[in-house]
Design an enzyme around this catalytic site. Structure first.
Site, short mmCIF file in Angstrom:
data_model
loop_
_atom_site.label_atom_id
_atom_site.label_comp_id
_atom_site.label_asym_id
_atom_site.label_seq_id
_atom_site.Cartn_x
_atom_site.Cartn_y
_atom_site.Cartn_z
N GLU A 1 -11.12 9.43 11.16
CA GLU A 1 -11.84 8.38 10.89
C GLU A 1 -12.56 7.72 12.08
OE1 GLU A 1 -14.89 8.28 7.35
OE2 GLU A 1 -13.31 9.63 7.37
N ALA B 1 -5.52 -3.25 5.25
CA ALA B 1 -7.15 -3.05 5.80
C ALA B 1 -6.95 -3.10 4.29
CB ALA B 1 -6.53 -1.95 7.04
N PHE C 1 -8.42 7.52 -3.76
CA PHE C 1 -9.05 8.88 -3.01
C PHE C 1 -8.74 9.96 -4.12
CE2 PHE C 1 -7.07 4.39 -1.16
CZ PHE C 1 -7.90 4.30 0.05
N ARG D 1 -0.75 7.92 -3.37
CA ARG D 1 -1.68 7.15 -3.15
C ARG D 1 -2.64 6.25 -3.96
NH1 ARG D 1 -4.95 6.66 1.59
NH2 ARG D 1 -6.09 9.09 2.21
N SER E 1 -7.18 5.39 13.07
CA SER E 1 -7.45 6.79 11.67
C SER E 1 -8.23 7.98 12.40
CB SER E 1 -8.48 6.19 10.68
OG SER E 1 -9.01 7.05 9.99
N ARG F 1 -5.59 11.86 -5.10
CA ARG F 1 -4.66 11.36 -5.96
C ARG F 1 -6.12 11.19 -7.13
NH1 ARG F 1 -1.01 7.54 -7.66
NH2 ARG F 1 -0.51 8.25 -9.81
N GLY G 1 0.42 -0.90 0.16
CA GLY G 1 0.00 0.12 -0.09
C GLY G 1 0.77 1.17 0.13
N TYR H 1 -16.31 1.23 8.30
CA TYR H 1 -14.97 1.80 8.59
C TYR H 1 -14.27 1.75 9.46
CZ TYR H 1 -10.10 4.05 7.34
OH TYR H 1 -8.95 3.65 8.05
P1 NDP Z 1 -4.21 1.20 1.45
O1 NDP Z 1 -5.06 0.66 0.75
O2 NDP Z 1 -3.17 2.06 -0.13
O3 NDP Z 1 -3.11 -0.34 1.17
C1 NDP Z 1 -3.97 -1.20 2.58
C2 NDP Z 1 -3.42 -2.65 1.76
O4 NDP Z 1 -3.75 -3.50 2.66
C3 NDP Z 1 -2.39 -2.90 1.11
O5 NDP Z 1 -0.91 -3.09 0.32
C4 NDP Z 1 -3.01 -4.20 1.28
O6 NDP Z 1 -2.81 -5.14 0.44
C5 NDP Z 1 -3.31 -4.76 1.96
N1 NDP Z 1 -4.17 -5.66 2.45
C6 NDP Z 1 -6.23 -5.56 2.51
N2 NDP Z 1 -6.42 -6.23 2.67
C7 NDP Z 1 -5.21 -7.17 3.35
C8 NDP Z 1 -5.56 -9.00 4.00
N3 NDP Z 1 -6.75 -9.51 3.94
N4 NDP Z 1 -4.18 -9.40 4.20
C9 NDP Z 1 -3.66 -8.82 4.07
N5 NDP Z 1 -2.71 -7.40 3.59
C10 NDP Z 1 -4.30 -6.82 2.87
O7 NDP Z 1 -3.64 1.97 3.09
P2 NDP Z 1 -2.26 3.17 3.23
O8 NDP Z 1 -1.67 3.06 2.86
O9 NDP Z 1 -2.95 4.62 3.08
O10 NDP Z 1 -2.56 2.88 4.84
C11 NDP Z 1 -2.15 1.77 5.72
C12 NDP Z 1 -2.83 2.07 6.81
O11 NDP Z 1 -3.37 3.06 7.59
C13 NDP Z 1 -4.44 1.05 6.24
O12 NDP Z 1 -4.59 0.69 7.40
C14 NDP Z 1 -5.45 2.93 6.54
O13 NDP Z 1 -6.74 2.45 7.03
C15 NDP Z 1 -4.72 3.30 7.53
N6 NDP Z 1 -4.99 5.11 7.53
C16 NDP Z 1 -4.53 5.32 6.39
C17 NDP Z 1 -4.30 6.77 6.47
C18 NDP Z 1 -3.95 7.61 4.99
O14 NDP Z 1 -4.85 8.58 4.94
N7 NDP Z 1 -4.08 7.16 4.47
C19 NDP Z 1 -4.97 7.68 7.37
C20 NDP Z 1 -5.18 6.77 8.95
C21 NDP Z 1 -5.17 5.43 8.76
P3 NDP Z 1 -3.16 -5.29 -1.41
O15 NDP Z 1 -1.91 -4.39 -2.38
O16 NDP Z 1 -3.26 -6.88 -2.06
O17 NDP Z 1 -4.88 -4.87 -1.71
P1 GDR Z 2 -11.54 9.80 4.10
O1 GDR Z 2 -10.53 9.61 2.34
O2 GDR Z 2 -12.69 8.96 2.89
O3 GDR Z 2 -11.51 10.52 4.26
O4 GDR Z 2 -10.85 8.21 4.18
P2 GDR Z 2 -11.39 10.41 0.06
O5 GDR Z 2 -10.07 11.00 -0.19
O6 GDR Z 2 -11.86 8.72 -0.02
O7 GDR Z 2 -12.64 11.15 0.98
C1 GDR Z 2 -11.56 12.50 1.85
C2 GDR Z 2 -13.14 13.37 1.11
O8 GDR Z 2 -13.49 14.15 -0.03
C3 GDR Z 2 -14.76 13.61 -0.43
N1 GDR Z 2 -14.72 13.41 -1.78
C4 GDR Z 2 -14.63 12.97 -2.31
N2 GDR Z 2 -13.81 11.26 -1.82
C5 GDR Z 2 -13.34 10.36 -3.20
N3 GDR Z 2 -12.83 9.10 -2.24
N4 GDR Z 2 -14.07 10.54 -4.48
C6 GDR Z 2 -14.76 11.96 -4.74
O9 GDR Z 2 -15.42 12.02 -5.79
C7 GDR Z 2 -15.29 12.49 -3.45
N5 GDR Z 2 -15.75 13.74 -3.67
C8 GDR Z 2 -15.65 14.03 -2.70
C9 GDR Z 2 -15.54 12.59 0.42
O10 GDR Z 2 -17.04 12.29 1.17
C10 GDR Z 2 -14.25 12.43 1.69
O11 GDR Z 2 -15.43 13.83 2.77
C11 GDR Z 2 -8.71 8.24 4.29
C12 GDR Z 2 -8.47 7.37 3.87
O12 GDR Z 2 -6.74 6.80 3.88
C13 GDR Z 2 -8.47 5.81 4.95
O13 GDR Z 2 -8.33 4.91 5.36
C14 GDR Z 2 -8.19 6.78 6.44
O14 GDR Z 2 -8.04 6.01 7.25
C15 GDR Z 2 -8.60 8.32 6.61
O15 GDR Z 2 -8.73 8.83 5.33
C16 GDR Z 2 -8.68 9.61 7.63
#
Ligand code: NDP
Ligand code: GDR
Length: 320
Positions: free
Chosen positions: A125, A80, A186, A182, A123, A189, A11, A147
């Site tokens: 969230e 996750a 999301f 990213r 998170s 991105r 990830g 989530y």
């Molecule tokens: P990503 O979605 O980019 O990465 C998630 C990772 O989890 C991938 O490597 C995915 O593998 C792996 N995964 C999913 N399901 C399983 C499973 N069943 N068993 C093993 N591995 C699995 O997330 P991020 O890197 O953005 O985030 C990392 C962590 O931080 C997550 O737990 C997320 O919820 C948390 N988080 C992220 C935030 C953010 O803004 N990015 C903010 C707060 C928390 P695969 O490539 O195979 O899909």
């Molecule tokens: P979030 O991230 O839900 O905060 O979770 P996301 O970037 O998906 O959304 C942020 C905000 O943007 C609004 N939004 C949209 N979102 C997406 N994805 N696509 C759209 O077209 C769009 N338009 C508006 C959403 O409603 C939301 O309010 C991320 C993830 O990385 C979680 O795993 C992590 O825990 C939290 O951030 C902190």
């Protein structure tokens, strides 16, 4: 040489953390789930320096074997189902992986390697419909999605294993963090990629959901350092990691399109299907504890972050 075991290494955060740990001289072992295709794009440029093993957060045996064989000093649980909208369509899977999966990793550590240190990816969230602003470590949780609810369970089971078994377990309550790595679904991105495709003449319209939501956005490269810092402390604690500054999705559009000399309102249309069943309206974190106890500081501003993302996607699409 210390050993780090990282779940979710494929990830966004996993790739940045792995690079950071290698730069600190660690042996880095990444856990990946079995797939019929290789999905190692984010790791390609340094994959030779990593050891990868198979495992899945839904499977206890695989986690036991991983922890038993790797004998990690530090375990970073980043795996996750992390996309919030998917959690309404797949609430059971999200609970299994994002919630119960954490208990499985903790059990694997308790049984096979209790001296290891454990990091849980909590998170912002979890704060959901916020009960206090800015949100800090003591702010009560009010999750707004399957989530968020799964992450609350994961957070408390991490606290519970610390208190029940005296394990070194930390939760980092990280606010949104982004980067050119990213995932495309999301919002940051999705927008940076769309801007690049518009510039390249491959797209003329961008559909979006709620533009009024506010988030505290930072750079993923800064945030993974905080994860490591938490596990270097004398005692385990939970920390909020955030910039302390909130922006709207509208601000994000404005910054991203401006980075390519475009006006977002000429391209964006709202699609009601992208509005979530329950929204997290506004998040802003208070990183005082992380700054005071870890010495952590975010280095990349919101505008710089969006500009970097747009530039990276423009380069990918062959436009300057
Ligand atoms: P990503 O979605 O980019 O990465 C998630 C990772 O989890 C991938 O490597 C995915 O593998 C792996 N995964 C999913 N399901 C399983 C499973 N069943 N068993 C093993 N591995 C699995 O997330 P991020 O890197 O953005 O985030 C990392 C962590 O931080 C997550 O737990 C997320 O919820 C948390 N988080 C992220 C935030 C953010 O803004 N990015 C903010 C707060 C928390 P695969 O490539 O195979 O899909
Ligand atoms: P979030 O991230 O839900 O905060 O979770 P996301 O970037 O998906 O959304 C942020 C905000 O943007 C609004 N939004 C949209 N979102 C997406 N994805 N696509 C759209 O077209 C769009 N338009 C508006 C959403 O409603 C939301 O309010 C991320 C993830 O990385 C979680 O795993 C992590 O825990 C939290 O951030 C902190």
């Amino acid at each position: 040489m210390k050993t780090a075991l990282i779940t979710g290494i494929t990830g966004q955060d996993g790739s940045y953390l792995a690079e950071f740990m290698l730069s600190r001289g660690y042996r880095v072992v990444g856990m990946v789930r079995r797939s019929s295709v290789d999905r190692f794009e984010r790791l390609e440029h340094f994959q030779r320096q990593l050891e990868l093993i198979q495992g899945d957060l839904t499977d206890q045996t695989s986690l036991d074997i991983a922890v038993r064989d790797v004998r990690p000093d530090e375990i970073y649980n980043l795996a996750a189902q992390s996309f919030v909208p998917t959690s309404w369509n797949q609430p059971g899977l999200t609970g299994e992986v994002t919630g119960l999966g954490v208990t499985r990793v903790l059990e694997a550590m308790r049984k096979n390697r209790p001296e290891a240190r454990f990091y849980q990816a909590s998170s912002s969230e979890m704060f959901g419909k916020v009960l206090e602003t800015p949100q800090r470590e003591t702010t009560p949780f009010y999750p707004r999605s399957p989530y968020g609810a799964a992450k609350v369970y994961a957070h408390w089971i991490t606290v519970n294993y610390r208190e029940s078994y005296d394990l070194f377990c930390c939760s980092g309550i990280l606010f949104n963090h982004e980067s050119p790595r990213r995932g495309f679904e999301f919002v940051s991105r999705k927008v940076s990629d769309a801007v690049a495709r518009i510039k390249a003449g491959k797209l003329d319209r961008l559909t979006m959901g709620n533009l009024d939501a506010h988030r505290d956005w930072g750079f993923a490269g800064d945030y993974v350092k905080a994860m490591w810092m938490m596990l270097q402390q004398d005692s385990p604690q939970d920390y909020v990691v955030a910039t302390g500054v909130s922006h709207s999705v509208r601000d994000l559009l404005s910054a991203a399109f401006a980075a390519a000399d475009l006006s977002w309102d000429e391209y964006v249309v709202i699609d009601p299907a992208l509005i979530r069943p329950a929204e997290v309206d506004t998040l802003v974190g208070d990183p005082t504890r992380a700054q005071a106890e870890l010495g952590w500081q975010p280095r990349v501003s919101f505008d710089e972050l969006m500009e970097r993302m747009v530039r990276a996607d423009m380069a990918r699409h062959g436009v300057t």
